[in-house]
Design an enzyme around this catalytic site. Structure first.
Site, PDB file in Angstrom:
ATOM      1  N   THR A 256       0.858  -1.182   0.000  1.00 56.68           N
ATOM      2  CA  THR A 256       0.000   0.000   0.000  1.00 56.68           C
ATOM      3  C   THR A 256       0.896   1.234   0.000  1.00 56.68           C
ATOM      4  OG1 THR A 256       0.016   0.155   2.379  1.00 56.68           O
ATOM      5  CG2 THR A 256      -1.764  -1.113   1.414  1.00 56.68           C
TER       6      THR A 256
ATOM      7  N   GLU B  14      -6.087  -3.712   0.516  1.00 60.29           N
ATOM      8  CA  GLU B  14      -6.274  -4.755   1.538  1.00 60.29           C
ATOM      9  C   GLU B  14      -7.525  -5.595   1.304  1.00 60.29           C
ATOM     10  OE1 GLU B  14      -5.361  -1.678   2.093  1.00 60.29           O
ATOM     11  OE2 GLU B  14      -4.035  -1.454   3.812  1.00 60.29           O
TER      12      GLU B  14
ATOM     13  N   LYS C 259     -13.324  17.373  13.281  1.00 57.55           N
ATOM     14  CA  LYS C 259     -14.180  17.212  14.462  1.00 57.55           C
ATOM     15  C   LYS C 259     -14.447  18.590  15.050  1.00 57.55           C
ATOM     16  CE  LYS C 259     -13.073  12.479  15.119  1.00 57.55           C
ATOM     17  NZ  LYS C 259     -12.207  11.437  15.569  1.00 57.55           N
TER      18      LYS C 259
ATOM     19  N   TRP D 210     -18.990  15.771  13.211  1.00 52.53           N
ATOM     20  CA  TRP D 210     -17.995  15.569  12.169  1.00 52.53           C
ATOM     21  C   TRP D 210     -18.355  16.353  10.909  1.00 52.53           C
ATOM     22  CZ3 TRP D 210     -17.086   9.509  12.211  1.00 52.53           C
ATOM     23  CH2 TRP D 210     -16.481   9.160  13.441  1.00 52.53           C
TER      24      TRP D 210
HETATM   25  P1  AMP Z   1      -5.822   1.972  -2.322  1.00 54.19           P
HETATM   26  O1  AMP Z   1      -5.581   0.905  -1.324  1.00 54.19           O
HETATM   27  O2  AMP Z   1      -4.585   2.736  -2.712  1.00 54.19           O
HETATM   28  O3  AMP Z   1      -6.566   1.471  -3.505  1.00 54.19           O
HETATM   29  O4  AMP Z   1      -6.740   3.083  -1.638  1.00 54.19           O
HETATM   30  C1  AMP Z   1      -7.956   2.741  -1.047  1.00 54.19           C
HETATM   31  C2  AMP Z   1      -8.680   3.980  -0.624  1.00 54.19           C
HETATM   32  O5  AMP Z   1      -9.056   4.751  -1.771  1.00 54.19           O
HETATM   33  C3  AMP Z   1      -9.979   3.710   0.096  1.00 54.19           C
HETATM   34  O6  AMP Z   1      -9.797   3.372   1.454  1.00 54.19           O
HETATM   35  C4  AMP Z   1     -10.715   5.027  -0.097  1.00 54.19           C
HETATM   36  O7  AMP Z   1     -10.288   5.989   0.839  1.00 54.19           O
HETATM   37  C5  AMP Z   1     -10.270   5.450  -1.491  1.00 54.19           C
HETATM   38  N1  AMP Z   1     -11.295   5.073  -2.487  1.00 54.19           N
HETATM   39  C6  AMP Z   1     -11.326   3.988  -3.286  1.00 54.19           C
HETATM   40  N2  AMP Z   1     -12.421   4.001  -4.066  1.00 54.19           N
HETATM   41  C7  AMP Z   1     -13.121   5.111  -3.742  1.00 54.19           C
HETATM   42  C8  AMP Z   1     -14.370   5.689  -4.176  1.00 54.19           C
HETATM   43  N3  AMP Z   1     -15.112   5.138  -5.136  1.00 54.19           N
HETATM   44  N4  AMP Z   1     -14.761   6.837  -3.591  1.00 54.19           N
HETATM   45  C9  AMP Z   1     -14.026   7.424  -2.629  1.00 54.19           C
HETATM   46  N5  AMP Z   1     -12.856   6.934  -2.176  1.00 54.19           N
HETATM   47  C10 AMP Z   1     -12.401   5.800  -2.725  1.00 54.19           C
END
Ligand code: AMP
Length: 540
Positions: free
Chosen positions: A185, A330, A438, A443
């Site tokens: 990640t 994940e 916050k 929120w």
């Molecule tokens: P990654 O592991 O780099 O793919 O990032 C995952 C994160 O991307 C998620 O926990 C979200 O915060 C963000 N994310 C993925 N898809 C979306 C979506 N459709 N809308 C908003 N945030 C998203």
């Protein structure tokens, strides 16, 4: 009492066996890194993947060893994937967009022994090669005619490397829980963390996304997999497509609107998936050229929130169904998709389009809930937002070589997202938990304020962060990058926001900057912004 059914392990390469046997003639089309379109078939992919496995065996690669790839979506990358995993090694996808220090850390942490690399990324490897202590060999994903001069040690062209062996080989017999793939990640804090997928989780995830209310792939489909194999498994398309017998189309390095359009048109693509930025490029190209999308019937948009404008353009102007998806590395990575369902069929079109702005609902094999700061379950009322937790056979239970526990006592994984879930099961992300503001015990969603602010004429990009406030604990600061020549000041921006968000969500101040910092995967670096503005004092 145990059931009396066969003990048939779920192994990634059995997907390729199935595809090659039952859809062996099915095409896989790649815009090659060298330039021309290349065509191959599922049967050939399997044959060449077996040669990869045999060649890895010859190199002394053993079960569990890490073999990395840094490559675009191409048929050669796909052969390498299945060859590595089918040999029982762990396919470690490297994201070329990560910073040099992160790649240095990741390759050494994973102890990669071999790296498959596209010619495009040779400069990255050359710059880092002296720091890669464990790497014994580099295999450049090209043929000898296109092999550039390189300073990499022990390097060979892929085509020469697999030409030295035949396909008379067998996949390894493996436990379905064996590690198959590794992807780090690109978190905004600390070192990247390795997500270690198993054969079982990848097979189940491939089947999961093939459910009709997810991507719903069928053998008649032609699927353009734009979402990269190096970031979150191409959303499982590399498994789901051969499992379904659909045609696979891969864009190589061509991510611009014109290149994408050509593949959509020439390969009669019916389903495709990518992040919003790619779709912005395509939509701009369509607007400039007046071209249409006659073959495409659904587009999966995820990785970041799909802008409402994009949903409307695809659905209303081009008659293409938008499937808004959410997930994370994940989670293998798909967690939700926003297909309409029986209960939403009574809604009018406007309400359905609005509902598609939410991140969607879980398919079978993902469980999801929201909890408050105390870990207590929150209602599915579409209003109460809380920490989004998930569970399932394709969700991480830990990180590679890190001992710290990542699950709650009752086995849930905290996504780090803040969300609401409505009574129909549609989830909406309102923030990251580190970014939510916050204020006075309530929120404020930084994302929602940003989404409204980017609609303000003259605003190119917006970020909202919470800063300490003596009375309210935190208050929002709106940070804006203007479009070139835009005439904007804080008052005009605040006047635009007025009435579009709750009064108490109104930013206490607006500042204009040249640039907003991003992570390697395009996410706004709010930590960096919070530290840059840590001495900022609100004017009121
Ligand atoms: P990654 O592991 O780099 O793919 O990032 C995952 C994160 O991307 C998620 O926990 C979200 O915060 C963000 N994310 C993925 N898809 C979306 C979506 N459709 N809308 C908003 N945030 C998203």
């Amino acid at each position: 009492m145990l059931g009396l059914m066969q003990d048939y392990p779920l192994l990634v390469h059995t997907i390729l066996d199935h595809g090659a046997l039952n859809h062996g003639e099915r095409e896989l089309v790649t815009r090659s890194v060298e330039g021309p379109i290349r065509r191959t078939t599922l049967a050939e992919i399997r044959e060449r993947a077996l040669r990869v496995a045999k060649a890895l065996h010859k190199e002394g690669i053993k079960q569990g060893d890490r073999v990395a790839t840094m490559a675009w979506n191409t048929e050669r990358h796909m052969e390498a994937w299945f060859g590595i995993m089918g040999h029982g090694a762990v396919c470690h996808t490297l994201n070329p967009r990560l910073f040099a220090e992160q790649l240095d850390y990741i390759v050494n942490h994973a102890e990669d022994r071999i790296i498959f690399v596209d010619t495009t990324f040779l400069p990255i490897m050359e710059a880092l090669k002296d720091r890669f202590a464990s790497v014994e060999k580099y295999i450049v994903l090209t043929d000898s005619d296109h092999m550039p001069a390189t300073s990499l040690p022990n390097v060979v062209a892929y085509e020469d490397w697999i030409a030295a062996v035949d396909a008379d080989y067998r996949w390894q017999k493996l436990d379905e829980n064996s590690a198959a793939a590794l992807c780090y990640t690109s978190g905004t804090t600390g070192n990247p963390k390795g997500v270690l997928y198993s054969h079982r989780s990848n097979v189940l995830h491939g089947l999961m996304v093939n459910q009709p209310d997810v991507f719903g792939l069928r053998s008649e489909d032609s699927v353009l997999a734009i979402v990269p194999m190096f970031h979150a498994n191409a959303w499982a398309l590399t498994f789901a497509v051969p499992a379904s017998g659909a045609k696979m189309v891969m864009p190589g390095a061509g991510m611009d609107g014109k290149s994408i359009y050509e593949l959509l048109e020439n390969e009669k693509v019916s389903c495709t998936a990518a992040v919003p930025t790619v779709w912005l490029g395509l939509l701009q190209y369509l607007e400039q050229t007046g071209k249409k999308l006659p073959y495409l019937n659904r587009v999966v948009v995820g990785g970041a929130a799909c802008p409402p404008m994009m949903i409307r353009k695809f659905e209303l102007d081009f008659d293409v169904e938008v499937i808004h998806g959410w997930g994370m590395t994940e989670m293998s990575p798909v967690g939700t998709t926003g297909k309409m369902k029986h209960a939403t069929s009574v809604l009018d079109r406007e309400s359905q389009l609005k509902l598609k702005e939410k991140q969607g609902r879980t398919p079978f094999l993902v469980e999801m809930k929201t909890v408050n700061d105390e870990g207590e379950d929150l209602p599915r009322d579409g209003k109460t937002s809380g920490h989004l937790l998930v569970k399932g056979p394709c969700v991480s239970s830990g990180y590679f070589k890190l001992d710290e526990p990542v699950l709650t006592a009752d086995g849930w994984f905290n996504t780090g997202d803040i969300a609401t879930i409505d009574p129909l099961g549609f989830m909406q992300i309102t923030d990251r938990d580190k970014d939510v503001i916050k204020s006075g015990g309530e929120w404020i969603s930084s994302i929602e304020v940003e989404n409204v602010a980017v609609g303000c004429p003259g605003v190119a990009e917006a970020a909202v962060i919470g800063l300490p406030h003596p009375k309210w604990s935190e208050r929002p600061l709106l940070i804006i990058v203007k479009e070139a020549d835009a005439e904007l000041d804080d008052q005009s921006v605040l006047a635009y926001l007025d009435g579009k968000i709750a009064k108490w969500w109104m930013p206490d101040d607006v500042v204009f900057v040249e640039e907003i910092p991003h992570t390697a995967t395009g996410k706004i670096q709010k930590m960096e912004l919070r530290s840059r503005f840590s001495d900022f004092e609100f004017s009121s």
